[in-house]
Design an enzyme around this catalytic site. Structure first.
Site, PDB file in Angstrom:
ATOM      1  N   ASP A 132       0.867  -1.178   0.000  1.00 19.70           N
ATOM      2  CA  ASP A 132       0.000   0.000   0.000  1.00 19.70           C
ATOM      3  C   ASP A 132       0.906   1.231   0.000  1.00 19.70           C
ATOM      4  O   ASP A 132       1.130   1.850   1.033  1.00 19.70           O
ATOM      5  CB  ASP A 132      -0.894  -0.034   1.237  1.00 19.70           C
ATOM      6  CG  ASP A 132      -2.095   0.893   1.121  1.00 19.70           C
ATOM      7  OD1 ASP A 132      -2.270   1.508   0.063  1.00 19.70           O
ATOM      8  OD2 ASP A 132      -2.848   0.995   2.104  1.00 19.70           O
TER       9      ASP A 132
ATOM     10  N   ARG B 174       4.523   2.988   3.004  1.00 19.43           N
ATOM     11  CA  ARG B 174       5.061   1.824   3.722  1.00 19.43           C
ATOM     12  C   ARG B 174       6.577   1.758   3.554  1.00 19.43           C
ATOM     13  O   ARG B 174       7.285   1.401   4.478  1.00 19.43           O
ATOM     14  CB  ARG B 174       4.431   0.521   3.201  1.00 19.43           C
ATOM     15  CG  ARG B 174       2.901   0.528   3.168  1.00 19.43           C
ATOM     16  CD  ARG B 174       2.247   0.780   4.511  1.00 19.43           C
ATOM     17  NE  ARG B 174       0.794   0.806   4.408  1.00 19.43           N
ATOM     18  CZ  ARG B 174       0.010   1.699   5.000  1.00 19.43           C
ATOM     19  NH1 ARG B 174       0.535   2.674   5.723  1.00 19.43           N
ATOM     20  NH2 ARG B 174      -1.300   1.638   4.867  1.00 19.43           N
TER      21      ARG B 174
ATOM     22  N   ARG C 191      -5.532  11.992   0.057  1.00 19.22           N
ATOM     23  CA  ARG C 191      -5.243  10.800  -0.748  1.00 19.22           C
ATOM     24  C   ARG C 191      -5.898  10.903  -2.123  1.00 19.22           C
ATOM     25  O   ARG C 191      -5.588  10.121  -3.019  1.00 19.22           O
ATOM     26  CB  ARG C 191      -5.735   9.555  -0.017  1.00 19.22           C
ATOM     27  CG  ARG C 191      -5.075   9.343   1.337  1.00 19.22           C
ATOM     28  CD  ARG C 191      -5.779   8.276   2.149  1.00 19.22           C
ATOM     29  NE  ARG C 191      -5.645   6.965   1.538  1.00 19.22           N
ATOM     30  CZ  ARG C 191      -6.376   5.902   1.876  1.00 19.22           C
ATOM     31  NH1 ARG C 191      -7.327   6.019   2.794  1.00 19.22           N
ATOM     32  NH2 ARG C 191      -6.187   4.740   1.284  1.00 19.22           N
TER      33      ARG C 191
ATOM     34  N   LYS D 121      -8.222   2.295  -6.797  1.00 17.57           N
ATOM     35  CA  LYS D 121      -9.161   2.114  -5.685  1.00 17.57           C
ATOM     36  C   LYS D 121      -9.877   3.433  -5.376  1.00 17.57           C
ATOM     37  O   LYS D 121      -9.459   4.484  -5.852  1.00 17.57           O
ATOM     38  CB  LYS D 121      -8.403   1.613  -4.455  1.00 17.57           C
ATOM     39  CG  LYS D 121      -7.326   2.577  -3.922  1.00 17.57           C
ATOM     40  CD  LYS D 121      -6.504   1.951  -2.830  1.00 17.57           C
ATOM     41  CE  LYS D 121      -5.498   2.948  -2.279  1.00 17.57           C
ATOM     42  NZ  LYS D 121      -4.600   2.342  -1.291  1.00 17.57           N
ATOM     43  N   HIS D 122     -10.984   3.422  -4.615  1.00 19.11           N
ATOM     44  CA  HIS D 122     -11.701   2.299  -3.994  1.00 19.11           C
ATOM     45  C   HIS D 122     -13.049   2.235  -4.692  1.00 19.11           C
ATOM     46  O   HIS D 122     -13.905   3.082  -4.449  1.00 19.11           O
ATOM     47  CB  HIS D 122     -11.907   2.535  -2.512  1.00 19.11           C
ATOM     48  CG  HIS D 122     -10.656   2.836  -1.732  1.00 19.11           C
ATOM     49  ND1 HIS D 122     -10.060   4.090  -1.726  1.00 19.11           N
ATOM     50  CD2 HIS D 122      -9.899   2.043  -0.937  1.00 19.11           C
ATOM     51  CE1 HIS D 122      -9.000   4.050  -0.928  1.00 19.11           C
ATOM     52  NE2 HIS D 122      -8.877   2.821  -0.441  1.00 19.11           N
TER      53      HIS D 122
ATOM     54  N   HIS E 175     -12.788   1.612   8.034  1.00 22.25           N
ATOM     55  CA  HIS E 175     -12.025   0.823   9.000  1.00 22.25           C
ATOM     56  C   HIS E 175     -12.838   0.607  10.273  1.00 22.25           C
ATOM     57  O   HIS E 175     -12.635  -0.362  10.994  1.00 22.25           O
ATOM     58  CB  HIS E 175     -10.721   1.535   9.366  1.00 22.25           C
ATOM     59  CG  HIS E 175      -9.731   1.590   8.244  1.00 22.25           C
ATOM     60  ND1 HIS E 175      -9.698   2.625   7.340  1.00 22.25           N
ATOM     61  CD2 HIS E 175      -8.745   0.735   7.888  1.00 22.25           C
ATOM     62  CE1 HIS E 175      -8.721   2.408   6.468  1.00 22.25           C
ATOM     63  NE2 HIS E 175      -8.133   1.267   6.769  1.00 22.25           N
TER      64      HIS E 175
ATOM     65  N   ASP F 280     -10.733  -4.556  -0.525  1.00 21.48           N
ATOM     66  CA  ASP F 280     -10.057  -3.834   0.548  1.00 21.48           C
ATOM     67  C   ASP F 280      -9.921  -4.812   1.722  1.00 21.48           C
ATOM     68  O   ASP F 280     -10.459  -5.920   1.683  1.00 21.48           O
ATOM     69  CB  ASP F 280     -10.873  -2.600   0.941  1.00 21.48           C
ATOM     70  CG  ASP F 280     -10.005  -1.481   1.511  1.00 21.48           C
ATOM     71  OD1 ASP F 280      -8.859  -1.755   1.920  1.00 21.48           O
ATOM     72  OD2 ASP F 280     -10.474  -0.336   1.573  1.00 21.48           O
TER      73      ASP F 280
END
Length: 502
Positions: A75, A83, A145, A175-176, A188, A260
């Site tokens: 990601d 990351r 984002r 995405k998404h 989340h 996801d």
């Protein structure tokens, strides 16, 4: 050539093939290597798996020693979600900054360089770009984002990002789907809902995905969101109407569909990850992403057994599972055959921009400064007040942000303090003393306490510099107001260059 462990039947191999699990640690655990030998075809990497480029290269080599065609996913959006550089902040400013510049050649070059770095470490699938249109400025999970709030702008930069990333031999995962920008809930934590008419969705949310498909995106990630006009009963990840009828049928997409994270509460709290995974494959998904918070052999076993059991019980057609597994293998074949960029290949839009500094160049171009004409760069170390909101889980709270580190390099003695809550304004003034204040905010418009803190600080100290590192929705204020359009390390560097002089 990959060989599978004897005794692993085709159905079990297919069930393992569609899983895309994470795992703990900076080396591959024995259970993961064993599962790769049994048919597991993908793994997902997170910040916990990465210590350095050298270590990451060794880890991906370890995985490929067990299965040479393994898909290694990450990601790595750049910007706030990184990351590769989770402990330092990203060398790339992120989508919102690129959208603010609105130079598709720059976006393509940034994505290419990010992909080149991933490929050099053995990563061949990136869960990026975010093609969400940030139509709700209060959105708690997308924000910077997104390339922006204009669907046409988001579409052209999504296409450029896909092209740039895949030219480096790394598969893009747009995405998404069908678009997470008009939500007020973080998936989340719970199931978001978008109540927009199909005509609005068609000209707004779906436009960037059409552009990504035209650009040849190799993967698309589904969103855990409920869109009643498309499917009143099932969230997109579990919806036949959305994944098969809309994405595959109307939009003509035939690549890999990845879910996801199935451990996210939007799915796990309502359906459970086992049933949710079965429903997702049945709906048209091809790969089950799990591992942000669940990363062990028991999880892989449970999901494998749930898929095998569903086929044997007649709840999941074996042909659908086989089709999903074949799409995973097809993407693995593409990554294996994709030409790696030549070492001397330039990824920049102009000859005076090198690969090394392309992210900083983008961050500088994205930076806007209000009040800069009458501002004299600081020569004494200021006090940096970081007004810190609760971290977005996708971003994580371990990645540093702000301008303190960069200002301290230029003005030794610069001190940074973190503040939050109703009493933050008085606390900032007390901590700063007589020092010049640099107040750093993130989405001021979304946090009343943050706006109130600035009110208090600016009333007492009108010479305060304000740096907005989120979506610059609130009106500029302060002696100098800098909008960076993201909180990546290079965004902080670009802001510090104005505050303290380049």
């Amino acid at each position: 050539m990959t060989t599978f462990a004897s005794g692993t039947d085709t159905l079990t191999r297919d069930a393992l093939t569609v899983l895309q699990p994470g795992f703990p640690g900076t080396t591959a655990p024995d259970w993961l290597l064993r599962r790769l030998g049994e048919g597991l075809a993908s793994v997902g990497l997170f910040g916990r798996n990465i210590a350095s480029p050298e270590q990451l290269s060794a880890l991906t080599a370890q995985l490929r020693s067990e299965r040479d065609d393994v898909l290694v996913a990450i990601d790595e959006e750049g910007g706030d979600v990184t990351r590769l550089e989770v402990r330092t902040g990203s060398s790339f400013p992120g989508n919102h900054a690129l959208g603010a510049v609105d130079d598709v050649d720059l976006t393509r070059a940034v994505a290419h360089e990010l992909g080149r770095r991933l490929a050099a470490c053995g990563v061949n699938l990136n869960w990026a770009p975010s093609a969400d249109v940030n139509s709700n400025p209060s959105n708690p999970v997308i924000g910077v984002r997104s390339f922006g709030s204009d669907p046409e702008l988001v579409a052209r930069h999504t296409a450029a990002y896909v092209t740039g990333l895949q030219s480096a031999g790394v598969a893009a995962c747009t995405k998404h789907f069908p678009g997470h920008g008009d939500t007020a809930v973080d998936s989340h934590h719970a199931l978001p809902r978008i109540d927009a008419e199909s005509s609005v969705l068609d000209r707004r949310e779906l436009l960037p995905f059409r552009a990504a498909i035209t650009a040849g995106t190799r993967a698309v990630m589904s969103a855990h969101i409920l869109v009643p006009t498309l499917d009143p009963d099932r969230p997109a990840t579990l919806s036949l109407r959305i994944l098969t009828d809309l994405l595959r049928g109307r939009l003509g997409y035939d690549g890999l569909i990845v879910t996801d994270g199935m451990e996210m509460q939007a799915i796990a709290a309502t359906y459970g990850i086992e049933r949710g995974s079965v429903l997702a494959i049945a709906a048209g998904a091809d790969a089950i992403c799990v591992g942000g918070g669940l990363a062990d052999d028991e999880t892989v076993r449970r999901l494998r057994d749930a898929l095998v059991g569903a086929v044997r019980a007649g709840d999941l057609p074996e042909e659908r599972l086989a089709e999903a597994a074949e799409r995973v293998r097809a993407l693995a074949r593409w990554t294996a055959s994709a030409p790696a960029p030549a070492a001397e290949e330039a990824s920049a839009p102009a000859p005076d921009v090198t690969r090394v500094d392309i992210g900083l160049v983008a961050a500088r171009r994205a930076r806007t400064a209000t009040g800069a004409e009458g501002f004299t760069p600081l020569t004494e170390p200021p006090y940096v007040a970081l007004l810190t909101p609760v971290a977005n889980i996708a971003v994580g709270d371990e990645t540093p942000w702000g301008v303190g580190v960069e200002l301290a390099r230029r003005l030794p003695g610069t001190e940074t303090g973190n503040f939050a809550g109703e009493d933050a304004g008085a606390a900032v003034l007390a901590a700063a003393g007589t020092r010049r204040i640099v107040a750093v905010v993130r989405d001021e418009h979304r946090h009343p306490w943050m706006a109130a803190t600035l009110d208090t600080v600016l009333a007492a100290r009108p010479d305060t510099v304000v740096v907005e590192m989120g979506v610059p929705q609130a009106a500029p204020r302060g002696a100098l107001h800098i909008a960076t359009h993201g909180a990546a390390r290079v965004c902080g560097q670009a802001a510090a260059e104005v505050i303290a002089g380049a």
